[in-house]
Scaffold this active site. Sequence first.
Site, PDB file in Angstrom:
ATOM      1  N   SER A  72      36.843  31.939  54.722  1.00  0.00           N
ATOM      2  CA  SER A  72      36.196  31.382  53.541  1.00  0.00           C
ATOM      3  C   SER A  72      36.364  32.271  52.311  1.00  0.00           C
ATOM      4  O   SER A  72      36.524  33.489  52.414  1.00  0.00           O
ATOM      5  CB  SER A  72      34.700  31.176  53.797  1.00  0.00           C
ATOM      6  OG  SER A  72      34.491  30.163  54.743  1.00  0.00           O
ATOM      7  N   GLN A  73      36.294  31.646  51.154  1.00  0.00           N
ATOM      8  CA  GLN A  73      36.293  32.351  49.878  1.00  0.00           C
ATOM      9  C   GLN A  73      35.098  33.315  49.847  1.00  0.00           C
ATOM     10  O   GLN A  73      33.982  32.948  50.253  1.00  0.00           O
ATOM     11  CB  GLN A  73      36.179  31.337  48.750  1.00  0.00           C
ATOM     12  CG  GLN A  73      36.113  31.919  47.363  1.00  0.00           C
ATOM     13  CD  GLN A  73      35.893  30.835  46.308  1.00  0.00           C
ATOM     14  OE1 GLN A  73      35.786  29.648  46.639  1.00  0.00           O
ATOM     15  NE2 GLN A  73      35.819  31.237  45.066  1.00  0.00           N
TER      16      GLN A  73
END
Length: 224
Positions: A72-73
Amino acid sequence: MSPQSALPASDSYRHRGQRRALVAELRRKGIHDERVLQALEQVPRHVFFEPAFREHAYQDKAFPIGEGQTISQPYTVAFQTQLLQVQPQERVLEIGTGSGYQCCVLLELTPHVWSIEYNAVLFARTRRLLAQLHHPAHLFCGDGSLGLPDQAPFDKIIVTAGSPTLPRPLLRQLRVGGSLVIPVGTEHSQRMVRVVRESEESFVREDFEEFRFVPLLGQAGWGA
């Protein structure tokens, strides 16, 4: 033991400087919980990348990790973790171990972390990596949409995949006063949701920003 202390040879001054810069960027974007920011500064995100792609590790973006999944970012990790408001003594369930990065961020906040991954190939790979990091989480492979009823109740539950609805099994595994943070919506766009269990039958929902996650697979998600 944090991943940083577990891998001194592969965590350079340059990497630490990149993490400090990333944390400063996340602060500018509105992340304000200092415990969460400190956790992201401690976890060496580059160790979750193949060596050929490690130059991407400290950019604020998601990145493919195989098996149709992504790491994930960092902003997304920080946003979800901030909403969760984890305290050091709390028991946390993570749905979607993925690369293990979010799991390690949670472990900087509490040693009591359970995590379940749907994909067996990804689970095996991540379990090996997290063992090398000497992390203390309890890892499982299975249908995360159903949670871990044998280990419940949990103080906090975090879901790192998009769900069409609020999975009832997960709500039932929250202790009274506990909260669930989960992206809910279509397969292409979800809104981050926090649900607090106020009593045995009473839940309060709050909706936040829009995000895009991979689908939550399983009986209480998008199906197998």
